[in-house]
Design a protein around this motif. Structure first.
Motif, PDB file in Angstrom:
ATOM      1  N   UNK A  46       0.841  -1.209   0.000  1.00 25.43           N
ATOM      2  CA  UNK A  46       0.000   0.000   0.000  1.00 25.43           C
ATOM      3  C   UNK A  46       0.869   1.249   0.000  1.00 25.43           C
ATOM      4  N   UNK A  47       0.473   2.214  -0.806  1.00 25.71           N
ATOM      5  CA  UNK A  47       1.211   3.474  -0.879  1.00 25.71           C
ATOM      6  C   UNK A  47       0.688   4.494   0.134  1.00 25.71           C
ATOM      7  N   UNK A  48      -0.255   4.088   0.945  1.00 27.97           N
ATOM      8  CA  UNK A  48      -0.885   4.998   1.906  1.00 27.97           C
ATOM      9  C   UNK A  48      -0.937   4.295   3.258  1.00 27.97           C
ATOM     10  N   UNK A  49      -1.232   5.042   4.290  1.00 26.64           N
ATOM     11  CA  UNK A  49      -1.377   4.463   5.625  1.00 26.64           C
ATOM     12  C   UNK A  49      -2.423   5.245   6.408  1.00 26.64           C
ATOM     13  N   UNK A  50      -2.919   4.626   7.448  1.00 20.48           N
ATOM     14  CA  UNK A  50      -3.859   5.290   8.339  1.00 20.48           C
ATOM     15  C   UNK A  50      -3.088   6.232   9.241  1.00 20.48           C
ATOM     16  N   UNK A  51      -3.333   7.525   9.100  1.00 26.51           N
ATOM     17  CA  UNK A  51      -2.660   8.540   9.912  1.00 26.51           C
ATOM     18  C   UNK A  51      -3.438   8.722  11.207  1.00 26.51           C
ATOM     19  N   UNK A  52      -3.147   7.864  12.157  1.00 29.97           N
ATOM     20  CA  UNK A  52      -3.896   7.845  13.411  1.00 29.97           C
ATOM     21  C   UNK A  52      -3.610   9.083  14.264  1.00 29.97           C
ATOM     22  N   UNK A  53      -4.647   9.795  14.684  1.00 29.71           N
ATOM     23  CA  UNK A  53      -4.424  10.958  15.568  1.00 29.71           C
ATOM     24  C   UNK A  53      -3.763  10.513  16.874  1.00 29.71           C
ATOM     25  N   UNK A  64      -8.238   3.129   0.527  1.00 32.18           N
ATOM     26  CA  UNK A  64      -8.306   1.669   0.483  1.00 32.18           C
ATOM     27  C   UNK A  64      -9.198   1.199  -0.658  1.00 32.18           C
ATOM     28  N   UNK A  65     -10.300   1.912  -0.901  1.00 33.58           N
ATOM     29  CA  UNK A  65     -11.205   1.560  -2.001  1.00 33.58           C
ATOM     30  C   UNK A  65     -10.486   1.694  -3.349  1.00 33.58           C
ATOM     31  N   UNK A  66      -9.747   2.785  -3.522  1.00 35.57           N
ATOM     32  CA  UNK A  66      -8.984   2.985  -4.759  1.00 35.57           C
ATOM     33  C   UNK A  66      -7.961   1.858  -4.926  1.00 35.57           C
ATOM     34  N   UNK A  67      -7.299   1.494  -3.851  1.00 32.73           N
ATOM     35  CA  UNK A  67      -6.277   0.441  -3.876  1.00 32.73           C
ATOM     36  C   UNK A  67      -6.889  -0.888  -4.308  1.00 32.73           C
TER      37      UNK A  67
END
Length: 339
Positions: free
Chosen positions: A98-105, A325-328
């Motif tokens: 994945x090229x993205x991640x969940x940026x958790x506050x 995630x949907x795009x992925x």
């Protein structure tokens, strides 16, 4: 002669594995497991729990390892672990990272500092603020977790398990106390000292009116062991609220971690005073720490003070993650159709 001895040894191993898988009595299971432990690696989860979760045919006899392999991980748990990047992962041949991640506050606890240590009951500090206890086996990483939770080095950490040899009290900016208890099980300490710790811990648990919850840390690679069950039974006998936390989750494959979570949750359902939610984290890399910080703040009724706008930030971050995630997934499906 050598060939005959080899066959005899393999026959003993097979019998030992069958004995573990088919025995339901606690005493028999322990006896047979001890005989087989040198020959066959087994999981530290009761056979009965495994068999309750896995649907077996009437004539099937499987080892613990085979039962664990048959477990079906909860897809929702796997998705949650994937989002938090908990557990190790192995990509398939055609999978892309994945090229993205969940940026958790981020959730921050108040500044934490050591303020008291007790080796005897008379040394316990006066009861004042809400307290959250942390306990577990000697090598489960309690002191490391205290430091990572608080973003400090208040707790002394060593490569030698069993360094904590007293009950240590840490104050969080005069809002609540974190209490680090000596580990049970294996420890680099004299036997007399270890025998002294359990009555000390039991006295603290029984008598402390400000104790809101005890966090029982479990190594995610092993789950609930025999001495964990003994300590959980003590907490149930004393009507103490406690919660299980799986640590070292970065050392377990993501699917196996979801299975381990399922098995531990299954056993939690039978406990009288255990909070149903089993938490997972990696103190080394950080995932899961924010969830535990939130749990501690809510336990001490400090959610409103420290988590005022956190929920809104969390909803926004999760919404952005699920869009990516949907795009992925759409891209992955399109690529698969072209192959």
């Amino acid at each position: 002669m050598a060939l005959s001895a080899s066959r005899h040894l393999h026959g003993q191993q097979r019998l030992a594995v069958q004995a573990i898988a088919t025995s339901h009595n606690g005493g028999n299971t322990q006896l047979m497991a001890s005989r087989a432990s040198k020959a066959v690696p087994v999981f530290n989860t009761s056979v009965k729990t495994l068999q309750e979760v896995v649907k077996l045919g009437k004539s099937e006899e499987l080892s613990n390892r085979q039962l664990f392999a048959r477990l079906q991980a909860d897809p929702k748990t796997v998705d949650r672990l994937d989002m938090l990047r908990l557990g190790s992962e192995k990509l398939g041949r055609f999978e892309r990272k994945k090229w993205f991640r969940y940026e958790e506050p981020e959730v921050k606890l108040p500044h934490v500092s050591f303020f008291a240590g007790a080796q005897v009951v008379s040394s316990f500090p006066q009861e004042s603020l809400p307290e959250v206890g942390i306990v577990g086996r000697s090598n489960v990483g309690k002191s490391t977790l205290v430091n990572q939770l608080c973003g400090s080095s208040a707790a002394r950490v060593s490569d030698k398990p069993g360094l904590t040899q007293q009950i240590n009290f840490y104050t969080a900016d005069n809002d609540f106390h974190l209490v680090d208890m000596p580990g049970y099980g294996f420890a680099y300490a004299k036997e007399d000292a270890q025998k002294h710790w359990l009555p000390l811990i039991e006295s603290y648990i029984r008598e402390r009116k400000t104790l809101r919850r005890v966090l029982v840390l479990l190594d995610a690679r092993h789950g609930i062991k025999a001495n964990d069950r003994e300590f959980m039974a003590l907490l149930d006998r004393t009507h103490t609220k406690y919660q299980l936390v799986l640590t070292k989750c970065d050392l377990v494959h993501r699917i196996d971690l979801a299975k381990r979570h399922l098995l531990v949750s299954q056993e939690v359902d039978k406990a009288r005073n255990c909070i149903p939610r089993v938490m997972m984290l990696s103190a080394k890399h950080g995932p899961g720490l924010n969830e535990l910080r939130k749990e501690i703040l809510h336990t001490c009724n400090l959610g409103q003070k420290y988590l005022g706008t956190h929920k809104k930030k969390e909803v926004i971050a999760q919404s952005e993650y699920f869009e990516q995630l949907k795009v992925y997934k759409d891209t992955a499906r399109a690529k698969k159709r072209r192959q």
